[in-house]
Design an enzyme around this catalytic site. Structure first.
Site, short mmCIF file in Angstrom:
data_model
loop_
_atom_site.label_atom_id
_atom_site.label_comp_id
_atom_site.label_asym_id
_atom_site.label_seq_id
_atom_site.Cartn_x
_atom_site.Cartn_y
_atom_site.Cartn_z
N TRP A 354 11.15 26.48 25.75
CA TRP A 354 11.44 26.75 24.35
C TRP A 354 11.10 25.57 23.44
O TRP A 354 11.19 25.67 22.22
CB TRP A 354 12.91 27.14 24.17
CG TRP A 354 13.89 25.98 24.24
CD1 TRP A 354 13.86 24.94 25.09
CD2 TRP A 354 15.03 25.77 23.40
NE1 TRP A 354 14.93 24.09 24.87
CE2 TRP A 354 15.66 24.58 23.83
CE3 TRP A 354 15.60 26.48 22.33
CZ2 TRP A 354 16.81 24.08 23.23
CZ3 TRP A 354 16.75 25.98 21.74
CH2 TRP A 354 17.34 24.80 22.19
N ASP A 355 10.69 24.45 24.05
CA ASP A 355 10.37 23.25 23.27
C ASP A 355 9.30 23.51 22.21
O ASP A 355 9.16 22.74 21.25
CB ASP A 355 9.90 22.12 24.20
CG ASP A 355 10.95 21.74 25.23
OD1 ASP A 355 11.32 22.63 26.01
OD2 ASP A 355 11.39 20.59 25.24
N GLU A 493 22.96 24.50 28.92
CA GLU A 493 22.53 24.38 30.32
C GLU A 493 23.60 23.86 31.27
O GLU A 493 23.49 24.06 32.47
CB GLU A 493 21.26 23.52 30.47
CG GLU A 493 20.01 24.15 29.90
CD GLU A 493 18.76 23.37 30.22
OE1 GLU A 493 18.85 22.15 30.43
OE2 GLU A 493 17.68 23.98 30.24
N LYS A 614 25.63 19.61 27.46
CA LYS A 614 24.49 18.72 27.66
C LYS A 614 23.80 18.41 26.34
O LYS A 614 23.37 17.28 26.09
CB LYS A 614 23.50 19.37 28.62
CG LYS A 614 22.19 18.61 28.80
CD LYS A 614 21.24 19.41 29.69
CE LYS A 614 19.89 18.72 29.83
NZ LYS A 614 18.94 19.52 30.63
N GLN A 615 23.70 19.42 25.48
CA GLN A 615 22.94 19.28 24.24
C GLN A 615 23.43 20.32 23.24
O GLN A 615 24.29 21.15 23.55
CB GLN A 615 21.46 19.46 24.50
CG GLN A 615 21.10 20.82 25.11
CD GLN A 615 19.65 20.90 25.53
OE1 GLN A 615 18.77 20.26 24.96
NE2 GLN A 615 19.38 21.72 26.54
#
Length: 800
Positions: A354-355, A493, A614-615
């Site tokens: 998805w980056d 994630e 995580k993010q």
């Protein structure tokens, strides 16, 4: 660091792996890591050449089962070049004394240079200057020039030049237990006496690559007669050039290489083309001049000038530079996506994630032709996405979390935890939100370009089929009176399943549900945009009837979004039931807790049990949508909105995030850009330096983080300028952080080149040229009509 270059002024073997990644040279067709020409793969160096879209699959027995992985292949090394005094030692910086070392990556010209002096075991000193290019103007060509000057010796000198196909994939330590022999030798040959050729192919995907090269020696501009000896073995060919030299005489060695593959367009056969192309170029400078001219054109369109922080300026340009290594005008005719780690190494196996969502905005407003070409990667794989949806019991198109050659799901079944040394299941393939990201990317490109042809023939089909997928995965819950999406994983994630259960996935990830609603809204809008003929064709082809469209409308008004406490959007349903994580305890216990998941797994624990991310997950919503857009979505769903919802949620989740992804700091910098400019700049600097300083402790050696690089550029380009496209108007609402005194850039909006020059006090807007004579630009709430050549200054209220 100077204005347009990055310089390393000492030879340090410990730093070489990182430098080799950051000094990668590429052109969108292939890229070569910055390993020294005289080096071989060992504990210090890792030469690597990667072809855009050059994948291969291998099977491995791991943990009692056979798994198959598709990898970005490390192709033959075209760079080997070294020398020695006759019967002396071959050049080795590790074993010789090194003086006056300097390595420079010239960002403006795309040239990697080294200068140093070495002393061998016999006390012979030699000054060496090297230059390397991977041609941006001629994508099949690369070249090296060495200047070798014996300082206190003369006599016979030997030069070794080679093409090395005895290569394996060994650039990521945690993958080394997997099969890594992707290449098989096909042929080696010498032709026309001073040229050599190597042909290999991959052992599963059967991609053929041919490399050809020529190495010549010159003194005072004249070619030196040399004695050549050609040696070959399977997958390897070298020539040894020997000739006489004098002390303090400058010898120029020039190596030109060509690269062709069976994936190329408009070729007869790779070997024929590699030989023919090599004959077209006589000298390093012929290639260099064209190469520098192409780089000059790219920088004219795509540079961003900032005043106030020189280091930030240089690293920002480094990020733009590496974007072009991966995606450039040479990419337009290729069937490739944008890998999360660029074509710079083997991390993530070169897969596309998805980056893209963080990469496309820069290209949309600078090189939209490149953005469009790369988006075709997804369109060409729509049948694979439809097959995946059917296999999973859904309709429409379900794109994979990780994609490679043909668009199948490439997420690995097992993942090696370097903390524990154990192979553990990888459940991140349930990140269905990648489908919403693809739709989002299509819409953002359309908004920036007004490319109705692309939308009509390609983009609309993907958006509508992705909407069909979300419609089929959404289920109506009678008890809630709302639709829900179950069994997925969000961007975080860390959370892939509920504690104490074997069932994979989570229910009602808020980010996923809201993105699905947005997709339905855009799909219904796209149907209205299409002309009647195309609309009817597409709806019939995709079997979308009135009832399906009514269902989209119903879901977009009745999707369940979990909340807890006082106005906190729950990351997923049940998130509030998890205990808090002891952050301070672990910060004291470990030096670095960015990858908290690996630490907990090594302890026999799991982040699934805690409120620990995580993010950015929920916070991604504030990155992608303006407050007005998000308010509209939530109120349409029947949820209350208040002005503190965004800052309240940012504060809540920021305290519970480890920033285990380079994207996390970028997102948090963006969402804090107006409410807390000091903290925003702090996160921006961390994101900006994440690869340059390798803040994750070794991951950049395996490949850059292209999403974070592009995202930091876009943060300057769109966030700090306040660029937003609404109702066919380009809106500007600048808000510079204190650390930036001035910002200057060009953007290309719907075929119009617009110059922006911004300080804290004022903004100059100029409309240079475009496909139409007028363009509508909004500044701080008021619209203005610009004609070609118009320029206007606006006083700014600092703070946006």
């Amino acid at each position: 660091m100077s204005n347009w270059s990055i310089t390393y002024d000492e030879w340090n073997p410990r730093h070489e792996p990182l430098r080799e990644t950051l000094c990668t040279l590429g052109n969108g067709y292939f890229a070569t890591r910055g390993a020294a020409e005289e080096s071989e793969a060992d504990d210090v160096h890792y030469p690597g050449t990667y072809l855009a879209g050059g994948y291969n699959r291998l099977k491995t027995e791991i943990a009692g089962r056979e798994i198959e992985n598709e990898d970005l292949v490390n192709w033959p090394d075209w760079t080997p070049l070294t020398f020695r005094p006759e019967n002396g030692d071959w050049l080795s910086l590790e074993s010789m004394e090194v003086f006056e070392f300097e390595q420079t990556l010239n960002l403006k010209q795309g040239i990697l240079r080294r200068e140093f002096t070495v002393r061998d075991s016999a006390g012979r000193d030699t000054a060496i200057r090297t230059e390397r290019i991977v041609s941006m103007a001629d994508e099949h060509c690369a070249a090296i020039r060495w200047t070798v000057e014996p300082k206190n010796w003369d006599g016979r000198i030997e030069v070794k030049t080679a093409l090395d196909g005895t290569i394996i994939n060994a650039g990521v330590e945690r993958y080394r237990d997997l099969n890594s022999q992707h290449l098989e030798s096909v042929d080696t040959m010498e032709f026309d006496e001073d040229n050599i050729l190597l042909e290999v192919h991959t052992n599963q995907s059967h991609i053929h690559m041919t490399q050809a090269s020529r190495t010549l020696a010159f003194v005072d501009g004249k070619e030196v007669p040399v004695k050549r000896q050609t040696n070959t073995r399977s997958g390897y060919i070298e020539q040894i050039l020997s000739f006489d030299c004098e002390s303090n005489q400058r010898i120029h060695l020039e190596k030109i290489a060509t690269v062709y593959t069976s994936r190329d367009n408009a070729i007869a056969e790779p070997c024929v083309e590699a030989r023919n192309q090599l004959h077209r170029w006589n000298a390093f400078d012929d290639l260099r001049v064209r190469h520098e001219s192409e780089w000059s054109r790219l920088w004219d369109h795509c540079d961003i000038e900032i005043n106030g922080n020189n280091e930030a300026q240089q690293v920002l340009r480094l990020h733009i530079f590496h974007l072009f290594q991966t995606a450039s005008p040479n990419t337009i005719d290729l069937d490739v996506g944008v890998p999360a780690r660029g074509w710079h190494g083997e991390a993530y196996r070169g897969h596309i994630f998805w980056d893209e969502m963080f990469i496309f905005p820069f290209l949309n407003l600078r090189l939209p032709e490149v953005a469009r070409a790369i988006k075709m990667y997804r369109y060409r794989r729509i049948e694979q996405a439809r097959n995946a949806a059917r296999k999973a019991g859904f309709t429409g198109a379900m794109y994979p979390w990780q994609s490679g050659s043909n668009g199948r799901e490439e997420s690995q079944e097992l993942h090696l935890n370097p903390e524990s040394g154990e192979w553990i299941p990888d459940n991140t393939h349930l990140q269905r939100h990648v489908n919403a990201a693809i739709a989002y990317n299509i819409w953002q490109y359309y908004q920036a370009t007004d490319d109705k042809e692309y939308l009509s023939f390609y983009g609309a089909e993907m958006i509508l089929d992705i909407a069909k997928f979300w419609s089929s995965i959404a289920r109506f819950n009678e008890n809630k009176g709302r639709y829900e999406i179950r069994g997925v994983v969000g961007p975080d994630e860390y959370h892939t399943q509920y504690p104490d259960t074997d069932v994979l996935g989570l229910d009602n990830n808020a980010y996923t549900n809201i993105m699905a609603v947005w997709v339905f809204q855009r799909a219904l809008e796209v149907i209205k945009i299409l002309n009647e003929v195309r609309r009817n064709e597409l709806l019939e082809y995709l079997e979308i009837d009135d009832a399906e469209q009514e269902r989209w409308e119903d879901i977009s008004r009745n999707m369940f979004i979990p909340f807890h406490d006082d106005g906190i959007i729950s990351q997923f349903e049940g998130y509030d039931d998890l205990p808090e994580f002891p952050w301070e305890e672990y910060r004291q216990k470990y030096d670095d807790i960015q990858r908290l998941d690996r630490i907990l797994d090594a302890e026999g624990d799991s982040p699934n049990k805690y409120k620990a991310s995580k993010q950015a997950d929920v916070v991604m919503l504030f990155y992608l949508y303006s407050p007005a857009e998000l308010q509209l979505i939530l109120e349409m769903l029947g949820y209350e909105w208040d002005s503190e919802l965004i800052p309240r949620n940012i504060k809540y989740y920021l305290q519970r995030t480890s920033h285990g992804s380079t994207l996390s700091r970028l997102v948090h910098s963006w969402v804090l850009s107006r409410s807390n400019r000091e903290k925003s700049w702090e996160y921006f600097e961390e994101a900006l330096m994440s690869d340059f300083r390798d803040i994750q402790g070794g991951t950049t050696e395996e490949g850059i983080h292209l999403g974070a690089m592009a995202g930091t550029v876009d943060l300057i380009q769109r966030c700090y300028t306040g660029v937003e496209i609404r109702n066919d108007i380009l809106w500007l609402n600048p808000c510079l952080p204190e650390e930036l005194k001035r910002l200057k850039l060009w953007i290309r909006y719907r075929g119009h080149w617009i110059s922006l020059e911004i300080t804290h006090e004022q903004m100059n807007v100029s409309f240079r040229e475009g496909w139409s004579s007028e363009v509508e630009i909004g500044v701080q709430g008021e619209t203005h009509t610009f004609e070609q050549g118009d320029s206007a200054e606006f006083e700014l209220t600092d703070g946006g």
